[in-house]
Design an enzyme around this catalytic site. Structure first.
Site, PDB file in Angstrom:
ATOM      1  N   THR A  39      -0.712 -26.847  19.978  1.00 34.36           N
ATOM      2  CA  THR A  39      -0.121 -28.191  19.855  1.00 34.36           C
ATOM      3  C   THR A  39       0.025 -28.555  18.379  1.00 34.36           C
ATOM      4  OG1 THR A  39      -1.067 -28.880  21.962  1.00 34.36           O
ATOM      5  CG2 THR A  39      -0.436 -30.632  20.446  1.00 34.36           C
ATOM      6  N   ASN A  54       5.062 -22.010  30.848  1.00 42.17           N
ATOM      7  CA  ASN A  54       3.677 -22.065  31.313  1.00 42.17           C
ATOM      8  C   ASN A  54       3.557 -22.336  32.810  1.00 42.17           C
ATOM      9  OD1 ASN A  54       4.772 -24.443  29.803  1.00 42.17           O
ATOM     10  ND2 ASN A  54       3.135 -25.505  30.889  1.00 42.17           N
ATOM     11  N   GLN A  59       2.347 -18.456  25.965  1.00 43.57           N
ATOM     12  CA  GLN A  59       2.080 -17.797  27.253  1.00 43.57           C
ATOM     13  C   GLN A  59       2.532 -16.337  27.260  1.00 43.57           C
ATOM     14  OE1 GLN A  59       0.290 -19.080  29.597  1.00 43.57           O
ATOM     15  NE2 GLN A  59       0.312 -21.261  29.125  1.00 43.57           N
ATOM     16  N   SER A 107      -1.755 -19.596  20.751  1.00 45.71           N
ATOM     17  CA  SER A 107      -2.970 -20.347  21.059  1.00 45.71           C
ATOM     18  C   SER A 107      -4.075 -19.366  21.431  1.00 45.71           C
ATOM     19  CB  SER A 107      -2.699 -21.291  22.234  1.00 45.71           C
ATOM     20  OG  SER A 107      -3.894 -21.941  22.613  1.00 45.71           O
ATOM     21  N   HIS A 112      -6.898 -19.800  23.117  1.00 46.56           N
ATOM     22  CA  HIS A 112      -7.549 -19.846  24.435  1.00 46.56           C
ATOM     23  C   HIS A 112      -6.655 -19.357  25.572  1.00 46.56           C
ATOM     24  CE1 HIS A 112      -5.987 -23.790  26.184  1.00 46.56           C
ATOM     25  NE2 HIS A 112      -5.636 -23.955  24.921  1.00 46.56           N
ATOM     26  N   THR A 161     -11.479 -27.717   6.044  1.00 47.40           N
ATOM     27  CA  THR A 161     -12.348 -26.546   6.206  1.00 47.40           C
ATOM     28  C   THR A 161     -12.006 -25.835   7.511  1.00 47.40           C
ATOM     29  OG1 THR A 161     -14.084 -27.625   4.965  1.00 47.40           O
ATOM     30  CG2 THR A 161     -14.768 -25.790   6.374  1.00 47.40           C
ATOM     31  N   CYS A 188      -2.030 -29.159  31.282  1.00 51.66           N
ATOM     32  CA  CYS A 188      -2.161 -29.954  30.061  1.00 51.66           C
ATOM     33  C   CYS A 188      -1.847 -31.417  30.304  1.00 51.66           C
ATOM     34  CB  CYS A 188      -1.246 -29.414  28.967  1.00 51.66           C
ATOM     35  SG  CYS A 188      -1.851 -27.888  28.295  1.00 51.66           S
TER      36      CYS A 188
HETATM   37  N1  PLP Z   1       2.690 -24.265  24.657  1.00 45.97           N
HETATM   38  C1  PLP Z   1       2.499 -23.788  25.885  1.00 45.97           C
HETATM   39  C2  PLP Z   1       3.589 -22.980  26.533  1.00 45.97           C
HETATM   40  C3  PLP Z   1       1.310 -24.028  26.565  1.00 45.97           C
HETATM   41  O1  PLP Z   1       1.131 -23.544  27.797  1.00 45.97           O
HETATM   42  C4  PLP Z   1       0.306 -24.805  25.926  1.00 45.97           C
HETATM   43  C5  PLP Z   1      -0.946 -25.159  26.646  1.00 45.97           C
HETATM   44  O2  PLP Z   1      -0.960 -25.234  27.859  1.00 45.97           O
HETATM   45  C6  PLP Z   1       0.544 -25.274  24.622  1.00 45.97           C
HETATM   46  C7  PLP Z   1       1.742 -24.989  24.028  1.00 45.97           C
HETATM   47  C8  PLP Z   1      -0.511 -26.057  23.873  1.00 45.97           C
HETATM   48  O3  PLP Z   1      -1.560 -25.184  23.474  1.00 45.97           O
HETATM   49  P1  PLP Z   1      -2.960 -25.692  22.923  1.00 45.97           P
HETATM   50  O4  PLP Z   1      -3.815 -25.945  24.112  1.00 45.97           O
HETATM   51  O5  PLP Z   1      -3.483 -24.560  22.090  1.00 45.97           O
HETATM   52  O6  PLP Z   1      -2.721 -26.903  22.090  1.00 45.97           O
END
Ligand code: PLP
Length: 385
Positions: free
Chosen positions: A71, A150, A178, A198, A200, A238, A326
């Site tokens: 994000t 996603n 993704q 990302s 995670h 940091t 999200c």
């Molecule tokens: N872009 C996509 C396609 C995502 O699926 C997500 C999270 O679901 C994001 C951006 C945002 O990622 P983050 O959780 O690292 O902010």
């Protein structure tokens, strides 16, 4: 109770190797800007991670800017402060209609943007892109286009779109969150100018991400976070060394195991979809005829609400999702399915199962068992038998 996790697109479980690197880094003391041994160790952890993250997308390590997540990376990338290929500041943003809310709501172009239509399978309409570029006239544009969606896993024609945008002198920002680690997704295959990742989503810890630049000539006149000169001045503050260290290890593992993990995910997804269609031939699999990620299945069964299904899955220990996690907590109408012109009633029943590095046959079996029970129960209720 045993849990079965089929929600890798929301967040992927932490890979043990990434956990180890994160914990080790948390236990160490050192600010990566310090010159003493402790500081140098923290710096080394960050630079090792930079190499691994760069390798995942075929980039040079020096062009990786670590952020707190995708994000933040999208907020940094989608600003009118970047100079395009022709040296002009981007002053109009084009967004795919099915982009993540982090792009749709996180960009800094105010009302100077337009959304590009997708077809019924969720693929960007390239004719709509042509029309938008023609309409932009002399303005310098930036295009935000995700490599894979996603919610549905549908792959976008990023390379074709990038060629068109580049011919018009614009910049392409590709949200590869993704796709990375699941399909080949590099600067070469996408033609993008910037890629967003990302941690995670690939089995690294939450709280790290990256904006990766095609080359060092790309420059932004107004960094998102100003202060100290960390991350080459693009992102002050940091660094989150532990999360970045874990991100690096996850990226290395995702690169090394990509083909094997994709094959396993795909065979689980195929088995899930064929069982779904056997149990409920009337089910719709969204984006089924498009190229999709190997791990993602989004589907709906007419007459079955996502809330009912989600509850049944969760009670049985199976974690799946409805629409986009999200923006959820509650089941919102999906802007992705809306853009694909899916009927609202059907869209309300949309569920997503997404596999990943830790998925097993037991996950598939548990998911199929709940599907069979729920579909059977609803049918019996309807027919009164
Ligand atoms: N872009 C996509 C396609 C995502 O699926 C997500 C999270 O679901 C994001 C951006 C945002 O990622 P983050 O959780 O690292 O902010």
């Amino acid at each position: 109770m045993t849990r079965f996790y089929l929600d890798h697109n929301a967040t992927s479980p932490l890979r043990p190797s990434a956990r180890e690197a994160t914990v080790e880094s948390l236990a160490a003391c050192g600010n990566a800007s310090s010159v003493h041994a402790e500081g140098r160790a923290a710096r080394a952890a960050i630079e090792n991670a930079r190499e691994s993250v760069a390798a995942l997308v075929g980039a040079a390590a020096r062009n990786v800017i670590f952020t707190s997540g995708a994000t933040e990376a999208l907020n940094l990338a989608l600003r009118p402060d970047w100079r395009g290929r022709d040296g002009a500041l981007a002053d109009w943003l084009l967004l795919g209609a099915t982009e993540h809310v982090a792009a749709l709501g996180g960009h800094g172009f105010g009302d100077r943007f337009s959304r590009l239509a997708v077809d019924g399978q969720g693929r960007l309409d390239l004719a709509a892109l042509d029309a938008a570029l023609a309409l932009a006239g002399g303005r310098s544009v930036a295009l935000a286009l995700q490599a894979a969606n996603n919610e549905t896993g549908v792959l976008q024609p990023v390379a074709e779109a990038a060629a068109k945008v580049h011919a018009a002198g614009g910049l392409v920002v590709c949200d590869a969150v993704q796709a990375a680690g699941r399909v080949t997704c590099t600067f070469e295959t996408t033609g993008a100018d910037m890629l967003v990742l990302s941690s995670h989503k690939i089995g690294g810890p939450q709280g790290a991400g990256a904006l990766i630049l095609r080359d060092a000539s790309l420059h932004c006149g107004f960094p998102l976070i100003r202060g100290g000169g960390q991350e080459r001045g693009f992102r002050a503050g940091t660094e989150n060394v532990a999360a970045i260290a874990g991100f690096g290890v996850a990226a290395a593992e995702a690169t090394a195991n990509r083909s094997a993990e994709a094959l396993r995910s795909e065979s689980l997804r195929r088995a899930l979809e064929s069982e779904l269609l056997r149990l409920a031939p009337e089910a719709t699999i969204f984006g089924q005829s498009a190229l999709r990620l190997p791990n993602t299945s989004a589907f709906a069964i007419p007459g079955l609400s996502a809330e009912t299904m989600l509850m049944a899955f969760d009670l049985a220990g199976v974690a799946v999702s409805s629409g986009s996690a999200c923006s959820s907590g509650k089941v919102n109408r999906s802007h992705v399915l809306e853009a694909m012109a899916v009927a609202p009633d059907l869209a309300r029943g949309a569920l997503r199962a997404s596999f990943g590095w830790s998925s097993t046959l037991a996950d598939l079996d548990a998911c199929c068992a709940v599907l069979a029970q729920t579909i059977g129960r609803i049918r019996r209720k309807r027919t009164g038998r």
